[in-house]
Scaffold this active site. Structure first.
Site, short mmCIF file in Angstrom:
data_model
loop_
_atom_site.label_atom_id
_atom_site.label_comp_id
_atom_site.label_asym_id
_atom_site.label_seq_id
_atom_site.Cartn_x
_atom_site.Cartn_y
_atom_site.Cartn_z
N ASP A 49 -22.13 16.30 0.44
CA ASP A 49 -20.98 15.81 -0.30
C ASP A 49 -21.49 15.35 -1.67
OD1 ASP A 49 -18.46 14.47 -0.80
OD2 ASP A 49 -19.52 12.61 -0.35
N ASP A 51 -19.46 12.86 -4.29
CA ASP A 51 -19.10 11.49 -4.69
C ASP A 51 -19.46 10.49 -3.62
OD1 ASP A 51 -17.56 11.83 -7.28
OD2 ASP A 51 -16.45 13.21 -6.00
N ASP A 238 -20.53 10.76 3.12
CA ASP A 238 -20.22 9.32 3.16
C ASP A 238 -18.88 9.07 3.84
OD1 ASP A 238 -18.72 10.25 0.67
OD2 ASP A 238 -18.07 8.16 0.83
O1 C5P Z 1 -17.12 14.49 -3.56
P1 C5P Z 1 -16.19 13.89 -2.55
O2 C5P Z 1 -15.72 14.89 -1.56
O3 C5P Z 1 -16.73 12.65 -1.95
O4 C5P Z 1 -14.90 13.46 -3.44
C1 C5P Z 1 -13.82 12.80 -2.91
C2 C5P Z 1 -13.75 11.34 -3.29
O5 C5P Z 1 -12.97 11.18 -4.48
C3 C5P Z 1 -13.02 10.57 -2.21
O6 C5P Z 1 -13.92 9.71 -1.56
C4 C5P Z 1 -11.90 9.81 -2.91
O7 C5P Z 1 -11.94 8.43 -2.63
C5 C5P Z 1 -12.14 10.05 -4.37
N1 C5P Z 1 -10.88 10.32 -5.10
C6 C5P Z 1 -10.61 9.64 -6.27
N2 C5P Z 1 -9.45 9.91 -6.98
C7 C5P Z 1 -8.59 10.86 -6.55
C8 C5P Z 1 -8.87 11.57 -5.38
C9 C5P Z 1 -10.03 11.27 -4.67
O8 C5P Z 1 -11.42 8.79 -6.67
N3 C5P Z 1 -7.52 11.11 -7.26
MG MG Z 2 -17.84 11.36 -0.82
#
Ligand code: C5P
Ligand code: MG
Length: 297
Positions: A49, A51, A238
């Site tokens: 992953d 973030d 995570d």
């Molecule tokens: O890279 P990863 O799959 O972890 O990215 C998803 C993350 O981005 C999620 O953990 C979510 O909390 C965050 N997110 C965000 N703003 C959004 C959509 C998802 O910060 N509009």
């Molecule tokens: Mg993540």
């Protein structure tokens, strides 16, 4: 504590004795690590992953941004846009990590969050040419030890697949600016779609959110088919949604799942310990992963 539980494993991988490490079945975990070593690096692939797994969750008590947050907080988004995006985050993020809701309940709500956020961002006239500066001006940080992780995998030709529900254009720029976007790195994520003038018009599909990170959004990429001889997997995540990232791998012989437990640690501990082989609690480093790789490589 990590030290008491993992005393024996510490001889192989000293990093497993860190106080942040929790393992439900230490002998089982050491067995997997040993088999991965026996199989050798030519059989290994890493699926991660982005973030809050490769990037940091916090620094000095402050939250670090996700790839979405980097855009949300950037100078190219209007004050009104920022407020709306923040409202969405405050409403949907607690749902995303709520241990008392099922994934089936969460899925439609995640689609709602991502769709609304992408619509808002697409109204902001974001330029492709602004991305590098947006990333440079952000507070994003990769976890300590990222250099060693990326460089080691590159040196040993181990493919690194970054499977992210974040924003692909942003995360690629982060690893490019960190000088670790090596040729063994492949990314599947949500990419921006720009018009002929380089202005963001929408996001390309299929939409990837926290709880559909599985083969359904990889159809047609053939990525895992090409790596079918790589039957040893190290999976880094995570979120409980990251556990399905390797579902498309045609034949898995050994899989080691390492989970960063960043938020609501007490509430989520039980579920994480059941689902991940190794749980790293509030650990902002890649030390444990690097220690395991050092032992394997
Ligand atoms: O890279 P990863 O799959 O972890 O990215 C998803 C993350 O981005 C999620 O953990 C979510 O909390 C965050 N997110 C965000 N703003 C959004 C959509 C998802 O910060 N509009
Ligand atoms: Mg993540």
């Amino acid at each position: 504590s990590g030290a008491e539980l993992n005393g024996a494993s510490g001889e192989m991988v000293p990093e497993l004795e860190k106080a942040t490490v929790r393992i439900k079945h230490p002998e089982h975990v050491m067995g997997i690590i040993r088999s991965i070593k026996e199989q050798g690096m030519s059989k290994l692939q890493v699926i991660s992953d982005f973030d809050m797994t490769l990037s940091r969750f916090g620094c000095n008590g402050r939250r670090c941004p996700t790839s979405h947050n980097i855009l949300d907080n950037s100078h190219v988004v209007s004050e009104d846009g920022k407020k709306k995006l923040k409202d969405l985050l405050h409403y949907y993020y607690p749902i995303e990590i709520d241990p008392d809701r099922t994934l089936e309940e969460k899925r439609p709500l995640m689609v709602e969050w991502w769709s609304r956020a992408h619509d808002l961002l697409s109204q902001q006239k974001i330029l492709k040419g602004d991305i590098a500066q947006i990333v440079r001006e952000s507070d994003v940080m990769l976890r300590d030890g990222f250099n060693e992780l990326f460089d080691q995998l590159h040196e040993y030709d181990v493919p690194l697949f970054i499977f992210s529900a974040g924003v692909g254009d942003i995360l690629e720029e982060i690893i490019r600016q960190a000088n670790v976007f090596h040729p063994n790195v492949n990314v599947v994520s949500n990419y921006m779609d720009f018009d002929d003038n380089g202005v963001l018009k929408c996001f390309k599909g299929p939409l990837i959110h926290t709880y559909n990170k599985n083969n359904t959004v990889l159809q047609g990429t053939e990525y895992f088919q090409q790596l079918s001889t790589r039957t040893s997997i190290i999976l880094l995540g995570d979120s409980m949604g990251d556990l399905t990232m390797a579902d498309g791998v045609p034949s898995v012989e050994n899989i080691l799942k390492v989970g960063f437990l960043n938020d609501k640690v007490e509430e989520q501990r039980g579920k994480y310990l059941d689902a991940y082989d190794i749980v790293l609690e509030s650990d902002e480093t890649l030390d444990v992963v690097n220690g395991i790789l050092r032992y394997i490589l």
